[in-house]
Design an enzyme around this catalytic site. Structure first.
Site, PDB file in Angstrom:
ATOM      1  N   CYS A  46     108.681 -68.552  21.287  1.00  0.00           N
ATOM      2  CA  CYS A  46     108.289 -69.027  19.949  1.00  0.00           C
ATOM      3  C   CYS A  46     109.396 -68.774  18.937  1.00  0.00           C
ATOM      4  O   CYS A  46     109.622 -69.580  18.025  1.00  0.00           O
ATOM      5  CB  CYS A  46     107.018 -68.323  19.477  1.00  0.00           C
ATOM      6  SG  CYS A  46     105.597 -68.641  20.505  1.00  0.00           S
TER       7      CYS A  46
HETATM    8  C1  BEZ Z   1     106.818 -66.680  24.116  1.00  0.00           C
HETATM    9  O1  BEZ Z   1     106.763 -67.279  23.046  1.00  0.00           O
HETATM   10  O2  BEZ Z   1     107.871 -66.263  24.538  1.00  0.00           O
HETATM   11  C2  BEZ Z   1     105.593 -66.508  24.960  1.00  0.00           C
HETATM   12  C3  BEZ Z   1     104.358 -66.370  24.358  1.00  0.00           C
HETATM   13  C4  BEZ Z   1     103.242 -66.171  25.146  1.00  0.00           C
HETATM   14  C5  BEZ Z   1     103.388 -66.119  26.535  1.00  0.00           C
HETATM   15  C6  BEZ Z   1     104.632 -66.286  27.118  1.00  0.00           C
HETATM   16  C7  BEZ Z   1     105.760 -66.470  26.323  1.00  0.00           C
END
Ligand code: BEZ
Length: 212
Positions: A46
Site C-alpha cells: 500500500c
Molecule cells: C501490503 O500492503 O503490503 C499488504 C497488506 C495486506 C496484506 C499483504 C500485503
C-alpha cells in the site's frame, strides 16, 4: 446489500478523510472519479501504491478524474502513514484517503471479501463516470500492487468510448486504432469515421482514434 455491478449508481457517502469530511458526489462534481481501497495503513505494498498514485495525480487531473483512496484505519493513523509515504516514496500524497474505521464505505462498495480477509479490504478499484454510475470495477488481492499505467489506460478507453461509437482492442493504448462498434453498419461507419474504415471482417472494422 445487493452486489454492485457496472452501470449501477455509485453509492454516495459522507466520510472522514485525511483531508477532512468528504461527500463523494460533491467531491466528484461533474467530473470522473477513481475510488481505490487499501487493506491497511503502514503496509508495504500500500505504501508503494499510494506513493505511485500521488506521482500520477497530474495524469488523473488531465483526464478530469478525482482520486480518492480508502483504508480502514483512522485519520490520525493516516496522517502518520502519509509522512512515511512522502518520505520513502519521495512524494507528497496529494489526494484524500478515507478513514473507514467503521467499514461503512467498504461495506457499501463490497470491498471486504471475507474469504480473503474478514476485516481488511481487498484492493478494489471503482471508476465512476460524470453521471455517477460505475464504469469499471477491478479487484486485486492484498498481495498484488496495482498498475497505475493500466488504470490510466482503461480511463482513456472509458472516456473515448463514452463519447464515440468505438471500442478498444486488446492491449490498446491511447493513439492506436480502435474498433468500430458492431451496432454500426459499415456503410454508415464510412460516413461517421472520416479518417477511414478498414474492414478486416464484416464484424471487425478498424478506424484511427477519432478524438485525436
Ligand atoms: C501490503 O500492503 O503490503 C499488504 C497488506 C495486506 C496484506 C499483504 C500485503
Amino acid at each position: 446489500m445487493p452486489t454492485l455491478r457496472l452501470g449501477d449508481a455509485a453509492p454516495d457517502f459522507t466520510a472522514d478523510s485525511s483531508m477532512g469530511m468528504i461527500n463523494l458526489y460533491d467531491y466528484l462534481g461533474d467530473g470522473w472519479g477513481i475510488l481505490f481501497s487499501h487493506p491497511a495503513d503502514f503496509t508495504p505494498v500500500c505504501t508503494t501504491e499510494l506513493g505511485t498514485a500521488s506521482k500520477f495525480k497530474n495524469e488523473f487531473d488531465q483526464r478530469n478524474v478525482k482520486m480518492l483512496a480508502l483504508s480502514v484505519d483512522g485519520v490520525a493513523s493516516h496522517a502518520e502513514w502519509i509522512k512515511d509515504i512522502n518520505e520513502v516514496q519521495n512524494t507528497e500524497v496529494n489526494f484524500p484517503i478515507i478513514a473507514d474505521e467503521d467499514r461503512k464505505v467498504s461495506d457499501l462498495y463490497d470491498m471486504i471479501h471475507p474469504n480473503a480477509n474478514s476485516t481488511l479490504t481487498v484492493r478494489s478499484v471503482f471508476i465512476i463516470g460524470p453521471d455517477k454510475t460505475i464504469k469499471l470495477m477491478i479487484t486485486y488481492p492484498a498481495s498484488t500492487g496495482r498498475n497505475f499505467n493500466e488504470l490510466l489506460r482503461v480511463i482513456d478507453s472509458l472516456q473515448l468510448t463514452a463519447y464515440h461509437k468505438v471500442a478498444t482492442p486488446a492491449n490498446w493504448k491511447n493513439g492506436e486504432d480502435v474498433v468500430i462498434s458492431p451496432a454500426i453498419a459499415t456503410d454508415d461507419a464510412k460516413k461517421i469515421f472520416s479518417k477511414g474504415v478498414e474492414e478486416i471482417k464484416p464484424y471487425l472494422r478498424m478506424t484511427p482514434q477519432p478524438n485525436l
